[in-house]
Every structure is written in C-alpha cells, then in structure tokens.
Design a protein around this motif. Structure first.
Motif, short mmCIF file in Angstrom:
data_model
loop_
_atom_site.label_atom_id
_atom_site.label_comp_id
_atom_site.label_asym_id
_atom_site.label_seq_id
_atom_site.Cartn_x
_atom_site.Cartn_y
_atom_site.Cartn_z
N LEU A 1 0.81 -1.22 0.00
CA LEU A 1 0.00 0.00 0.00
C LEU A 1 0.85 1.27 0.00
N GLY A 2 2.15 1.13 0.10
CA GLY A 2 3.02 2.31 0.12
C GLY A 2 2.92 3.09 1.42
N LEU A 3 2.74 2.39 2.54
CA LEU A 3 2.57 3.07 3.83
C LEU A 3 3.73 2.75 4.78
N PHE A 4 3.87 3.59 5.81
CA PHE A 4 4.86 3.35 6.87
C PHE A 4 4.12 3.42 8.21
N PRO A 5 3.43 2.35 8.58
CA PRO A 5 2.53 2.41 9.75
C PRO A 5 3.26 2.57 11.09
N GLN A 6 2.63 3.29 11.99
CA GLN A 6 3.10 3.42 13.36
C GLN A 6 2.31 2.43 14.22
N LEU A 7 3.04 1.63 14.98
CA LEU A 7 2.40 0.55 15.74
C LEU A 7 2.87 0.54 17.18
N LEU A 8 2.03 -0.01 18.05
CA LEU A 8 2.46 -0.37 19.40
C LEU A 8 2.26 -1.88 19.56
N LEU A 9 3.04 -2.46 20.44
CA LEU A 9 2.94 -3.90 20.69
C LEU A 9 2.18 -4.10 21.99
N GLN A 10 1.12 -4.88 21.92
CA GLN A 10 0.34 -5.13 23.14
C GLN A 10 1.02 -6.20 23.98
N VAL A 11 1.09 -5.95 25.27
CA VAL A 11 1.72 -6.91 26.19
C VAL A 11 0.68 -7.38 27.20
N ASN A 12 0.64 -8.68 27.37
CA ASN A 12 -0.25 -9.30 28.35
C ASN A 12 0.55 -9.38 29.65
N VAL A 13 0.57 -8.26 30.37
CA VAL A 13 1.49 -8.13 31.52
C VAL A 13 1.23 -9.13 32.63
N ALA A 14 -0.03 -9.55 32.78
CA ALA A 14 -0.36 -10.44 33.89
C ALA A 14 -0.52 -11.89 33.45
N GLU B 1 -2.81 -13.19 31.56
CA GLU B 1 -4.21 -13.65 31.63
C GLU B 1 -4.54 -14.48 30.39
N VAL B 2 -5.18 -15.61 30.60
CA VAL B 2 -5.47 -16.50 29.46
C VAL B 2 -6.41 -15.88 28.45
N SER B 3 -7.36 -15.11 28.93
CA SER B 3 -8.40 -14.59 28.04
C SER B 3 -7.95 -13.38 27.25
N LYS B 4 -6.76 -12.86 27.56
CA LYS B 4 -6.38 -11.57 27.01
C LYS B 4 -5.36 -11.68 25.90
N GLY B 5 -5.47 -10.78 24.93
CA GLY B 5 -4.49 -10.73 23.85
C GLY B 5 -3.20 -10.08 24.33
N GLY B 6 -2.19 -10.15 23.47
CA GLY B 6 -0.94 -9.48 23.80
C GLY B 6 0.21 -10.47 23.90
N PHE B 7 1.41 -9.96 23.70
CA PHE B 7 2.61 -10.78 23.84
C PHE B 7 2.84 -11.10 25.31
N GLU B 8 3.19 -12.30 25.58
CA GLU B 8 3.69 -12.64 26.91
C GLU B 8 5.09 -11.99 26.97
N PRO B 9 5.47 -11.34 28.09
CA PRO B 9 6.72 -10.58 28.11
C PRO B 9 7.96 -11.35 27.63
N ALA B 10 8.10 -12.60 28.04
CA ALA B 10 9.29 -13.36 27.63
C ALA B 10 9.29 -13.61 26.12
N LEU B 11 8.10 -13.84 25.57
CA LEU B 11 8.00 -14.07 24.12
C LEU B 11 8.34 -12.79 23.36
N LEU B 12 7.90 -11.66 23.89
CA LEU B 12 8.22 -10.40 23.22
C LEU B 12 9.73 -10.20 23.17
N ARG B 13 10.40 -10.47 24.28
CA ARG B 13 11.86 -10.36 24.29
C ARG B 13 12.49 -11.27 23.25
N ALA B 14 11.93 -12.48 23.16
CA ALA B 14 12.49 -13.46 22.23
C ALA B 14 12.26 -13.04 20.77
N GLU B 15 11.16 -12.35 20.53
CA GLU B 15 10.82 -12.02 19.14
C GLU B 15 11.15 -10.58 18.76
#
Ligand SMILES: *Cc1c(COP(=O)(O)O)cnc(C)c1O
Length: 235
Positions: A115-128, A130-144
């Motif tokens: 699309l010829g875009l340069f999107p600005q993003l934030l990464l969601q973190v599942n800090v606690a 929680e099973v029901s919640k979206g977001g990177f688990e902190p250790a996985l975020l570090r790994a990725e």
C-alpha cells in the motif's frame, strides 16, 4: 451528551494535575478519547470542545464515523487486530495500538509495502499472563523483538497494555510499572527507542500517568457509560 465538553475539561484537568505531581510536562501525555459505541454527534461535540484524537476498537464501526467527520480528526485503533481487517485499518488509522504477534506484524509489513505506507504501531503486552487476554507474553516479546525490529516499514513506537480488572485504580499501578520496566529493558537490550506507553483508561489513567503513560485511552469518563459491549472490547 450535554456533559461531553465538561467531562473533557475535567479529564484534561486531572491529566494536568497528574503531570504536575510527577514533574512531567502536560504535553507529554496524549489523551485518546475512546469513542467506540458513541455516535458521530457525540464525537463532534468532543471535537468542538477541542479534542482531535479519537480511539475506536472495531473497523466496521469506525469506518462510517471516520467518513462522516472532518479530516482534521486523528484516529488510533485500540482494539484487537483481526488479520482480515488490517488492510482497511492501515490507511485509516494513524497508530495501531494492539499488535500482538510477530505473524501479525509481519503481515502488516507486507501490506504496508503493497500500500506504500509506513505504519506506526504499538505492541500489546499481556502483563499479567491472563489466558483470556491478547498481547505478547513478556518473555516471548523479548524473544521475538529482534525479528519485530527487522520488519521493514513498521515504526514500532512502544508498548500498550490492558491490566487485569482490579478493585481500584491503585491495583493497576504494579502492571503499569511492569510495562514501563519491560519497555526500559527492551530499549537497553535492543538499543532502540520505544517512547510510547499506551496505558490507563477511565478508572486509572492518573495512576498510569504517574507511572509514565504517554497515551491514555479514556472513554466513559468523557462520553458516559456505554450501553453496549463491543466485540473484542478490552481484548
Ligand atoms: C473501551 C476501551 C478503553 C476505554 O475504556 P473506558 O473505561 O471507557 O475509559 C480503553 N482501551 C481499550 C483497549 C478499550 O477497548
């Protein structure tokens, strides 16, 4: 709806006070008026009271609102990102707050090239974790993180979280501290700048500011109680 302007003023004053308490400049915090489930008229009222940045959490709901309102409004997408909606989200929203997997980020990068875009993003973190919640688990975020940073065209601004529901605003503090700590650690480890911390909602945005939030997502304190729940809300 008569109270939208007054509510906005009250929220802005509280943001100002929280900044002063912690030695931050008030312009270091962006207020996102979360307008999901609220009408174009309510959004217009907030806009006329000086609010230009709005948050929506469903693409289908947001599209006609964005279309109906002046182009001077700015929009952030704060909801759970469905893969089949990203193509439509990228051109409409200035920032997407809840990228929650490497696979989704890689797909956003691929679409951005197309699309010829340069999107600005934030990464969601599942800090606690929680099973029901979206977001990177902190250790996985570090790994990725290295792989995320290698994706072309994406500007990763920082991290976002929705902490577990608690009895009061104070109970969210430890999760906000945890998100900031993770951000600081990632900045050090990967030698990148991740200035944005999107955290804090109507019930706890002052605590979030005290702990470093740069974006607070405030809905009901501005627009009133929502009548309906939204799919993917608080995901
Ligand atoms: C709805 C929503 C908000 C706003 O919640 P309020 O309690 O009405 O301020 C903030 N963030 C996300 C991700 C939301 O879905």
């Amino acid at each position: 709806m008569a109270g939208v302007a007054a509510n906005l003023l009250a929220v802005r004053e509280r943001i100002h006070a929280a900044c002063c308490r912690t030695g931050r400049t008030p312009d270091s915090v962006e207020l996102i008026a979360v307008s999901k489930t609220f009408s174009v008229e309510a959004i217009r009222e907030a806009f006329e009271a000086g609010q230009t940045l709005f948050g929506e959490s469903r693409q289908q709901e947001a599209a006609p609102k964005i279309e109906a309102l002046p182009g001077t409004l700015r929009w952030h997408f704060i909801g759970r990102v469905q893969r089949n909606k990203i193509r439509k989200l990228l051109p409409s929203f200035d920032v997407i707050h809840a990228i929650d997997s490497l696979r989704l980020a890689a797909y956003a990068a691929e679409l951005a090239a197309e699309l010829g875009l340069f999107p600005q993003l934030l990464l969601q973190v599942n800090v606690a974790g929680e099973v029901s919640k979206g977001g990177f688990e902190p250790a996985l975020l570090r790994a990725e993180m290295a792989a995320l940073l290698r994706l072309e065209r994406l500007e990763i601004l920082g991290l976002m979280t929705i902490p577990p529901a608690g009895p009061d605003a104070e109970s969210a503090r430890r999760w906000f501290v945890r998100l900031r700590g993770l951000r600081d650690a990632l900045e050090q480890e990967f030698e990148v700048s991740l200035p944005a911390l999107s955290m804090g909602m109507s019930g706890d945005y002052e605590v979030a500011i005290e702990e470093g939030a740069t974006h607070v997502r405030v809905g009901s304190a501005i627009f009133g109680e929502r009548q309906s729940r939204v799919d993917g809300e608080l995901g």
